[in-house]
Design an enzyme around this catalytic site. Sequence first.
Site, PDB file in Angstrom:
ATOM      1  N   HIS A  12       0.826  -1.227   0.000  1.00 14.80           N
ATOM      2  CA  HIS A  12       0.000   0.000   0.000  1.00 14.80           C
ATOM      3  C   HIS A  12       0.855   1.271   0.000  1.00 14.80           C
ATOM      4  O   HIS A  12       0.505   2.267   0.643  1.00 14.80           O
ATOM      5  CB  HIS A  12      -0.975   0.007   1.199  1.00 14.80           C
ATOM      6  CG  HIS A  12      -1.966  -1.119   1.163  1.00 14.80           C
ATOM      7  ND1 HIS A  12      -3.165  -1.038   0.488  1.00 14.80           N
ATOM      8  CD2 HIS A  12      -1.929  -2.355   1.692  1.00 14.80           C
ATOM      9  CE1 HIS A  12      -3.817  -2.185   0.613  1.00 14.80           C
ATOM     10  NE2 HIS A  12      -3.082  -2.994   1.333  1.00 14.80           N
ATOM     11  N   ASN A  32     -10.330  -3.238   1.992  1.00 16.20           N
ATOM     12  CA  ASN A  32      -9.951  -3.181   0.578  1.00 16.20           C
ATOM     13  C   ASN A  32     -11.200  -2.920  -0.261  1.00 16.20           C
ATOM     14  O   ASN A  32     -12.322  -2.940   0.262  1.00 16.20           O
ATOM     15  CB  ASN A  32      -9.355  -4.521   0.131  1.00 16.20           C
ATOM     16  CG  ASN A  32      -7.870  -4.646   0.459  1.00 16.20           C
ATOM     17  OD1 ASN A  32      -7.163  -3.648   0.525  1.00 16.20           O
ATOM     18  ND2 ASN A  32      -7.414  -5.864   0.644  1.00 16.20           N
ATOM     19  N   TYR A  45       0.280  -4.617  11.658  1.00 11.26           N
ATOM     20  CA  TYR A  45       0.113  -3.202  11.276  1.00 11.26           C
ATOM     21  C   TYR A  45       0.815  -2.269  12.259  1.00 11.26           C
ATOM     22  O   TYR A  45       1.598  -1.412  11.866  1.00 11.26           O
ATOM     23  CB  TYR A  45      -1.373  -2.859  11.113  1.00 11.26           C
ATOM     24  CG  TYR A  45      -1.869  -3.284   9.752  1.00 11.26           C
ATOM     25  CD1 TYR A  45      -1.864  -4.626   9.389  1.00 11.26           C
ATOM     26  CD2 TYR A  45      -2.282  -2.370   8.803  1.00 11.26           C
ATOM     27  CE1 TYR A  45      -2.271  -5.039   8.133  1.00 11.26           C
ATOM     28  CE2 TYR A  45      -2.693  -2.769   7.550  1.00 11.26           C
ATOM     29  CZ  TYR A  45      -2.687  -4.106   7.226  1.00 11.26           C
ATOM     30  OH  TYR A  45      -3.077  -4.503   5.967  1.00 11.26           O
TER      31      TYR A  45
END
Length: 502
Positions: free
Chosen positions: A55, A128, A338
Amino acid sequence: MSEKKVLTNNFGAPVGNDLNTLTAGTKGPALMQDVHLLEKLAHFDRERIPERVVHAKGAGAHGYFEVTNDVSKYTKANFLSKVGKKTDLFVRFSTVGGEKGSADSERDPRGFAVKFYTEEGNYDMVGNNTPVFFIRDPLKFPDFIHTQKRNPATNLKDADMFWDFLSLTPESIHQVTILFSDRGTPKSFRHMNGYSSHTFKWYNEKGEYYWVQYHFKTEQGNQTFTGEEADRMKSIDPDCATRDLCEAIARGEYPAWRLEVQIMTPEQAKDYRFDPFDITKVWPHADFPPIDVGRMVLNRNPENYFAEVEQSAFSPGNFVPGIGPSPDKMLQGRLFSYHDTHRHRLGVNYHLLPVNSAKACPMHNYQRDGFMRTDNNGGSGPNYWPNSFGGPDPKPKAVEPSFELSGKADRHAYTLVDDDFVQPGDLYRKVMTDQDRTNLVNNIVGHLKRAQTRIQLRQTALFYKADPEYGGRVAEGLGLDVKKIEQLAGMSQEDRVKATEA
Ligand code: NDP
């Protein structure tokens, strides 16, 4: 007219001359004591931070969320507590595999990450534009991403790597079918839906819980490029989606999405015909009809890209009371990964950066120090708990209700592998139009033809298993023998792999 600002160094002292280096005589050399030059060069040398490993290319905008339907019987999340309640948010859209300078119109899933600045902390929905994913186990994630990036020897994108992994990972077939439909090349970030893809848990004031999936449905309508249009757009305007979002907001055309959720009770989940936490599958609408929740509107462009978009950091592990994780294995892996990658990219105190910090409530805890601690670091308050010096206390009401867990600890493989072909087959047969199907086949053939024949055979057999017409058309497009594909499709994955070994 506002007063013109004075140029200063990083510590506020005025700079007298920003054109000429301090030198000995007119020809130099430069003097070490030109600290303004040293500071300017040293900062420039450190401008780049690590690129996101996935990303990397993205665009963002600020906006708000407004509740339009009462869902308080399912969740006690404060920001969803009543119709009309508004919460500020920040959204980042992105492609996945490309580098920071790559083209917006690449065939790729699009990231759809929303940070809600709620009164009970920041809640991140990190989804997404596709409702499913390629794999269902986080152990496979680094391998999968490697195949979407560059060959370690040549530094080129590599169709063999790409299709080798996918053809050896049959659970990817649903996502591959969506990715190679024109939904894999959305016309802009405004013209696509967003999905949580994962299942999450909602729990209410009484401690009852529900499983939930989020769908952000675009009010601009789904619009896509054909494969050819997307390829052409890469050279016409590699930043087309970034530009589209920023210009639409600047014109006052604020993009909006309706948030719908599908809700499954724990009882329904127990007996459901497939694993409801398997991210390679959707919950059919007929079984779990979407319910309206609210509306998201983006109405303000960032003032500074690096400060607000590049430094924005989302994590599916950022929950608020009323929302929690499900056992989805991919989600469980992401809960760790993350925050971890942001600590690497932005530093341990990245939560203090303005775009990431809690805005609608204070943040108090006993974490201290670390690089770039930009707040008052807890001031003179105690740095341990429990304490009797007035430090912040946990709020027992914020605890997630207890839940049952059982089962043998093992590295469990998914056994119902034939399930993997049902939904991509339904998508091909029941949802797609004739034109969608033709574009899908052409998009696949255009990419898969660059892989070795044995890999083409193995992958095409998977399309055939989803739907014989689908696999047959891909085979014809690649010039493969349809009979051979039918034969490979009839084998177990193990035998198919053996039959197509190098
Ligand atoms: P439905 O007919 O109720 O829903 C089909 C969904 O597919 C709609 O949400 C539509 O939403 C979406 N869609 C349409 N064209 C495409 C495309 N080319 N690629 C991806 N999605 C598309 O059927 P079911 O719920 O029974 O699902 C059937 C199949 O539809 C699934 O197997 C799945 O592949 C796909 N799908 C299902 C979703 C779900 O949550 N149930 C969500 C998205 C896709 P829209 O046009 O607004 O995007």
